[in-house]
Design a protein around this motif. Structure first.
Motif, PDB file in Angstrom:
ATOM      1  N   GLN A  27       0.892  -1.105  -0.107  1.00 19.25           N
ATOM      2  CA  GLN A  27       0.105   0.038  -0.147  1.00 19.25           C
ATOM      3  C   GLN A  27       0.785   0.988  -0.021  1.00 19.25           C
ATOM      4  N   GLY A  28       0.717   2.192  -0.857  1.00 21.93           N
ATOM      5  CA  GLY A  28       1.323   3.314  -1.047  1.00 21.93           C
ATOM      6  C   GLY A  28       1.138   4.227   0.211  1.00 21.93           C
ATOM      7  N   LYS A  29       2.158   5.189   0.481  1.00 25.57           N
ATOM      8  CA  LYS A  29       2.024   6.093   1.675  1.00 25.57           C
ATOM      9  C   LYS A  29       0.848   7.013   1.616  1.00 25.57           C
ATOM     10  N   ASN A 244      -4.822   6.515  -0.829  1.00 22.44           N
ATOM     11  CA  ASN A 244      -3.911   5.923   0.004  1.00 22.44           C
ATOM     12  C   ASN A 244      -4.486   6.236   1.343  1.00 22.44           C
TER      13      ASN A 244
END
Length: 345
Positions: A27-29, A244
């Protein structure tokens, strides 16, 4: 078998694995790490998952620094979002439908409550000879704040007896000690509110409960189906621009929901602020036991629940035209489903 064939087979296996396990992708920031959350009556059990996720550090674990502002009721929290002083609201799902009828698009990203947990009671002292809803014509009814979900439920209950919202007076009393005082001092004749307030009034003999959505069965009786309650909702544009961040918010809440599935009364007492107990620990726990099944398990909003909410709103809100509402735009389960997979909720 040639090396080329082996390489092809290995590539095919890796590709198949990637397709079969999309939830394993990193998962991206969060695009936005500081998030302002507005809530109307944070001490109510209606918003318990929010408090649990905050107190146990689940937002921080997702890389978020949340600032939670507490308002007198859900309508005020919604105003904060529309006025851009909040990024997200912890509030009632039905606001997403109501706002779409005014061409404002907001969307639920994770569901905390699968029943409204709202009860309506008549003051035993103010209306001693209560026989039916018709007796409430011309009376003062306490709600958390005018325009909030407590107000909407009251409108729905009264409309079934042919009583219009204009035939009663609504008084905003909040969801805490002020609500208890308002009823006991005779400022209002009836109350539509959340727990622990309603259980406290009920057990002390101050009110007679006439409508109850604190259980799944009671909710079905009032609404005719499942009724989504507390959720995180925000502008549809915010969801598109900050996927995100929305995922991190959903993760934190679903993590809290998972914890609540096995938490005992003593765990709750240790986790919530002392002020939430309203001076009566035993009654607070009795209230929790009454509403426990109303707390969602996995953050997912059921499709038939959205339909129930639309039908209920349209029954007393002339501006809500079912044929003009696109329910698919009022919520997304994408974030909740990923969080559910992550935490095995």
């Amino acid at each position: 078998m040639t090396r080329t064939t082996l390489n092809r087979r290995r590539f095919a296996l890796l590709a198949a694995a990637a397709v079969a396990a999309p939830s394993l992708r990193a998962q991206g920031k969060p695009e936005k790490t500081k998030v302002a959350i507005a809530v109307g009556g944070k001490a109510a059990f209606y918003y318990l998952p929010l408090t649990i996720s905050e107190q146990l550090g689940y937002f921080k674990a997702e890389g978020l620094d949340v600032e939670i502002s507490d308002f007198a009721g859900g309508a005020k929290a919604l105003q904060a979002l529309m006025g851009n002083s909040a990024d997200v609201v912890s509030g009632a799902y039905e606001h997403t439908i109501n706002m779409q009828s005014k061409n404002q698009f907001i969307q639920s990203i994770v569901l905390m409550g699968r029943a409204p947990q709202i009860a309506m009671g008549v003051s035993v002292k103010a209306v001693p000879g209560y026989k039916g809803l018709a007796d409430l014509r011309g009376k003062k009814i306490g709600v958390s704040a005018p325009g909030s979900s407590t107000n909407m439920v009251s409108n729905l209950v009264l409309s079934r007896a042919g009583i219009k919202a204009t035939e009663v007076s609504y008084v905003g009393v909040g969801t805490g000690a002020g609500a208890l005082a308002a009823l006991r001092s005779g400022q209002i004749d009836a109350m539509c509110n959340t727990d622990p307030v309603m259980t406290m009034l009920e057990q002390k003999g101050d009110v007679r409960i006439i409508s109850d959505t604190r259980t799944l069965k009671g909710t079905h009786e009032v609404f005719g189906g499942p009724m989504p309650a507390a959720c995180f909702y925000t502008h549809s544009d915010f969801v598109r621009q900050n996927p995100n961040t929305c995922q991190a918010l959903a993760n934190a809440i679903v993590h809290g929901l998972k914890w609540l599935q096995t938490a005992g009364p003593s765990d709750i007492i240790k986790t919530v602020p002392e002020s939430y107990l309203l001076g009566d620990r035993a009654l607070y726990l009795a209230s929790f036991n009454k509403v426990r099944e109303a707390i969602n398990i996995d953050g997912v909003l059921p499709e038939d629940g959205a339909k129930t909410a639309l039908k209920a709103l349209a029954s007393f809100e002339p501006t809500v035209k079912p044929e003009k509402i696109d329910l698919a735009k009022t919520y997304t389960n994408d974030f909740a489903r990923r969080a559910k997979d992550k935490f095995k909720a």
